[in-house]
Design an enzyme around this catalytic site. Structure first.
Site, PDB file in Angstrom:
ATOM      1  N   ASP A   1     -14.225   6.846 -22.181  1.00  0.00           N
ATOM      2  CA  ASP A   1     -12.774   6.821 -22.363  1.00  0.00           C
ATOM      3  C   ASP A   1     -12.393   8.022 -23.225  1.00  0.00           C
ATOM      4  O   ASP A   1     -12.600   8.009 -24.443  1.00  0.00           O
ATOM      5  CB  ASP A   1     -12.340   5.516 -23.039  1.00  0.00           C
TER       6      ASP A   1
ATOM      7  N   ASP B   1      -4.963   2.687 -26.177  1.00  0.00           N
ATOM      8  CA  ASP B   1      -5.849   3.585 -26.923  1.00  0.00           C
ATOM      9  C   ASP B   1      -6.700   2.883 -27.986  1.00  0.00           C
ATOM     10  O   ASP B   1      -6.673   3.223 -29.179  1.00  0.00           O
ATOM     11  CB  ASP B   1      -5.038   4.718 -27.586  1.00  0.00           C
TER      12      ASP B   1
ATOM     13  N   HIS C   1      -2.026   1.152 -36.789  1.00  0.00           N
ATOM     14  CA  HIS C   1      -1.363   0.978 -35.484  1.00  0.00           C
ATOM     15  C   HIS C   1      -1.365  -0.477 -35.004  1.00  0.00           C
ATOM     16  O   HIS C   1      -0.684  -0.805 -34.039  1.00  0.00           O
ATOM     17  CB  HIS C   1      -2.052   1.834 -34.417  1.00  0.00           C
TER      18      HIS C   1
ATOM     19  N   ASP D   1      -1.482   9.822 -42.681  1.00  0.00           N
ATOM     20  CA  ASP D   1      -2.163  10.024 -41.387  1.00  0.00           C
ATOM     21  C   ASP D   1      -1.198  10.790 -40.465  1.00  0.00           C
ATOM     22  O   ASP D   1       0.012  10.722 -40.628  1.00  0.00           O
ATOM     23  CB  ASP D   1      -2.479   8.641 -40.799  1.00  0.00           C
TER      24      ASP D   1
ATOM     25  N   HIS E   1      -0.615  10.253 -37.367  1.00  0.00           N
ATOM     26  CA  HIS E   1       0.054   9.393 -36.391  1.00  0.00           C
ATOM     27  C   HIS E   1       1.016   8.456 -37.101  1.00  0.00           C
ATOM     28  O   HIS E   1       0.795   8.108 -38.270  1.00  0.00           O
ATOM     29  CB  HIS E   1      -0.976   8.562 -35.615  1.00  0.00           C
TER      30      HIS E   1
ATOM     31  N   ASP F   1      -6.493  13.053 -40.329  1.00  0.00           N
ATOM     32  CA  ASP F   1      -6.216  13.808 -39.106  1.00  0.00           C
ATOM     33  C   ASP F   1      -4.997  14.710 -39.305  1.00  0.00           C
ATOM     34  O   ASP F   1      -4.636  15.494 -38.429  1.00  0.00           O
ATOM     35  CB  ASP F   1      -6.030  12.862 -37.901  1.00  0.00           C
TER      36      ASP F   1
ATOM     37  N   TYR G   1     -10.685  13.061 -37.553  1.00  0.00           N
ATOM     38  CA  TYR G   1     -11.637  13.168 -36.440  1.00  0.00           C
ATOM     39  C   TYR G   1     -12.427  14.464 -36.407  1.00  0.00           C
ATOM     40  O   TYR G   1     -13.307  14.624 -35.575  1.00  0.00           O
ATOM     41  CB  TYR G   1     -10.907  12.905 -35.105  1.00  0.00           C
TER      42      TYR G   1
HETATM   43  C1  X5A Z   1      -5.952   5.613 -36.823  1.00  0.00           C
HETATM   44  C2  X5A Z   1      -5.669   6.725 -35.854  1.00  0.00           C
HETATM   45  C3  X5A Z   1      -5.178   7.415 -33.622  1.00  0.00           C
HETATM   46  C4  X5A Z   1      -5.098   6.919 -32.225  1.00  0.00           C
HETATM   47  C5  X5A Z   1      -4.864   8.065 -31.252  1.00  0.00           C
HETATM   48  C6  X5A Z   1      -4.800   7.579 -29.844  1.00  0.00           C
HETATM   49  N1  X5A Z   1      -5.451   6.389 -34.587  1.00  0.00           N
HETATM   50  N2  X5A Z   1      -4.476   8.616 -28.937  1.00  0.00           N
HETATM   51  O1  X5A Z   1      -5.689   7.887 -36.234  1.00  0.00           O
HETATM   52 ZN    ZN Z   2      -4.225   9.038 -37.103  1.00  0.00          ZN
END
Ligand code: X5A
Ligand code: ZN
Length: 658
Positions: free
Chosen positions: A20, A92, A135, A172, A174, A265, A305
């Site tokens: 994935d 995701d 999330h 973060d 996101h 990230d 990441y």
């Molecule tokens: C915790 C976090 C990111 C998910 C990305 C999905 N989640 N495309 O950084």
């Molecule tokens: Zn994130």
């Protein structure tokens, strides 16, 4: 009081079992490299290691539905095919036979951290956890997250410890939409998130991640979204949002506890974020939060990441929690145009809720949306035009080792003043450089030569910070400046608190930058390097004073990047203890913590409170939650308007509207 570190290898024991592309970056190595970097840099051993535990059913149910919990409970017994099937109903995210166990440990880790901090077994701490949490929603896993660790910890802290106000800072890259949904109508939880948004084209592509989602009903104003509409944001973009939005609002909110959704990230090199802030920025973001809530700060890992960038960023964060001097952030630019646009929109969306933003520029809604379309088009064009360098290829220098001088704080005090614990006294018996001594022809020669010795020892990195009681702060400040400025590398940030004339010959050439907070209008013409801030009630107005600290002093300090800070307490300044301590603490952001505090001989009462902050104790919270004086707000805004041509970090509006 120490720093807790929570980590357990067990949380590395799940992984993606099928192909994935969306999930392949969320690996067990994220946790092992972070922890190993803390061990390698001798940071883990300086922390108090706290064991993990599983969150209980009832704790998980503080945020999630029974149906969802029951469904996740079945995953350890599922076949690979069942797991794939189960995963498909969410976005995701992936499941594994051991992820339920790890998710209970991740949430439990956040609760352990809250327990240690609330019971004052530690001052602050960090939990290195997998899976992340921000999330995940009432009845849904999402974005690698199973249970919402920080949301659960927030409800737990309120329930178990009666915490009245919680600030959640989500750095973060996101949007933690799960956290937003959980608290959007709750005025006791202030949620702040910045996130890559690109006009709703970046995951999770939600309308409600934009700056105009401010919270609902009673919670209106308590949800702050800062959308990044371009990639490549830098440290100065992040700092500008902290200075001009988060910090003023957070201090007005006055939290009892601060939780961080700490995703890395948002750092350089990350394949998801594609931003350019170096790992050192997290030292500063952490430090800027450490004087809120009496220092009660719980940092919980979310994303991140790029393994190199992640490990470096985690180390910067933990080293700051431990109280080590901060790295200097050299060559900061101002915020980019897109960041300014976001900043202006956020400030304008929140001006009706926060008195510190009352004077922010407002944009008519129509104007914003027209501009957004225009900008979206422009930005789409630039993306096609220049082939961007892949983030994997991005290189940046490893953050230099952060050095702690052998003496954290030294003082020059009259003999009748007791030396505060932990603060080294620089006595008359101390070796004084004879060259320095012979240059000083003053009655106060002995004290002043000791002050100069102190400065020299700070320059040589033998001493981090210092405090001196002198018979005339203006004379002492002049002597220190004259000692330092012949060397072309020196730049001194001078913060004068209170009325009194600052000799004009010390503000030449850009070798010093003077900011003076006073209640008397000075005749001196404003220059780029002498900035008098005239407040109606002078330094005795907490809100007005802090407004000037966030809106002027911090951004100026970051852009000027001094190698010494002189904090001068003018006679009869009227500044209260807590405000003085907050300022002293926040100024440690600059010059690797090299601050020299000068006070009048008769202000012995302030020696204790000042040294305690120089030694790394958090400043007490500012309980005065009154609105700042309108005229004072105006003064600061006008100053900022005028000075932003010289100082980019003072900008709060984008060019076309500013
Ligand atoms: C915790 C976090 C990111 C998910 C990305 C999905 N989640 N495309 O950084
Ligand atoms: Zn994130």
């Amino acid at each position: 009081m120490g720093t807790a570190l929570i980590y357990d290898e067990e949380m590395t024991k799940y992984k993606l079992l099928w192909v994935d592309p969306a999930c392949k970056i969320e690996t067990p190595e994220r946790l092992t490299v972070s922890y190993e970097a803390l061990v390698r840099n001798a940071l883990a051993e300086r922390c108090i290691s706290v064991p993990v535990r599983e969150a209980t059913n009832s704790e998980i149910l503080l945020v999630h539905s029974e149906e969802y919990l029951e469904a996740v409970k079945k995953t350890p017994y599922m076949t690979l095919e069942d797991l794939k099937e189960f995963t498909l109903q969410y976005g995701d995210v992936y499941f594994h036979p051991n992820i339920y166990h790890c998710a209970k440990l991740a949430a439990g880790s956040a609760l352990q951290l809250v327990d240690c901090v609330m019971t004052e077994r530690v001052r602050n701490g960090m939990a290195l956890v997998r899976p992340p949490g921000h999330h995940s929603q009432h009845s849904a896993a999402n974005g690698f997250c199973v249970f919402n660790n920080v949301a659960i910890a927030t409800r737990y802290a309120k329930q178990k410890y009666g915490v009245k106000r919680v600030l959640i800072v989500d750095w973060d890259i996101h949007h933690g939409q799960g956290v937003q949904y959980c608290f959007e109508d709750d005025p006791s939880v202030l949620y702040f998130s910045w996130h890559r948004y690109e006009h709703q084209t970046f995951w999770p592509q939600l309308r409600e991640s934009d700056y105009d989602s401010v919270g609902k009903e009673k919670g209106a104003g308590f949800n702050i979204n800062v959308p990044w509409n371009q990639v490549g944001m830098e440290s100065s973009d992040y700092l500008s949002v902290f200075c001009h939005v988060l910090l003023p609002v957070a201090y007005e909110f006055c939290p009892d506890l601060v939780l961080v959704c700490a995703g890395f990230d948002s750092a350089i090199g990350d394949p998801e974020g594609k931003m350019c802030a170096t790992p050192e920025i997290f030292a500063h973001l952490t430090h800027l939060l450490m004087n809120l809530a009496g220092g009660k700060l719980c940092v919980v890992l979310e994303g991140g990441y790029n393994l190199t960038s992640l490990a470096q960023s985690v180390c910067q964060t933990v080293q700051t929690l431990l109280g080590d001097p901060l790295p200097r952030l050299a060559n900061l630019s101002g915020p980019c145009r897109s960041a300014l646009e976001s900043l202006q929109c956020v400030r304008s969306a929140h001006r009706q809720y926060w008195s510190c933003l009352k004077h922010a520029a407002s944009l008519p809604p129509a104007d914003i949306s027209t501009k957004r379309i225009k900008l979206a088009e422009e930005e789409a064009k630039t993306e096609v035009g220049e082939e961007e360098k892949s983030t994997e290829e991005k290189v940046w220098p490893e953050p230099p080792k952060r050095f702690s001088p052998p003496v954290r704080c030294a003082s020059v005090l009259p003999d009748d003043v007791t030396r505060p614990d932990g603060c080294k006294r620089l006595g008359a018996d101390q070796d004084v450089n004879p060259l320095t001594a012979s240059k000083l022809k003053d009655d106060d020669c002995d004290t002043l030569s000791r002050v100069i010795t102190l400065v020299e020892k700070m320059e040589q990195n033998e001493i981090c910070s210092g405090l001196a009681l002198v018979c005339d702060v203006t004379v002492a400040m002049t002597q220190v400046v004259q000692h330092l400025t012949p060397d072309p590398v020196n730049r001194v940030l001078i913060v004068c608190v209170g009325n009194g004339k600052v000799p004009s010959h010390i503000t030449r050439d850009g070798k010093t930058l003077v900011v003076q907070i006073n209640s008397e209008e000075t005749e001196d013409q404003n220059s780029k390097y002498y900035i008098p801030v005239f407040l109606k009630k002078g330094c005795s107005d907490t809100s007005g004073f802090m407004h000037a600290v966030f809106g002027l002093i911090l951004p100026l300090g970051y852009e000027y990047d001094p190698n010494l800070v002189l904090l001068v307490r003018m006679p009869d300044s009227g500044v209260c203890d807590a405000v003085w301590q907050q300022l002293t603490g926040l100024l440690q952001s600059f010059a690797k913590g090299h601050t020299l505090v000068l006070m009048q001989e008769n202000e012995k009462a302030f020696v204790g409170p000042t040294t305690s902050v120089l030694l790394g104790d958090p400043a007490p919270p500012l309980e005065n939650r009154q609105a700042p004086n309108t005229e004072d707000l105006n003064v600061v805004e006008r100053l900022r308007d005028r000075l932003q041509v010289n100082w980019n970090l003072l900008q709060t509006t984008s060019e076309c509207t500013g």
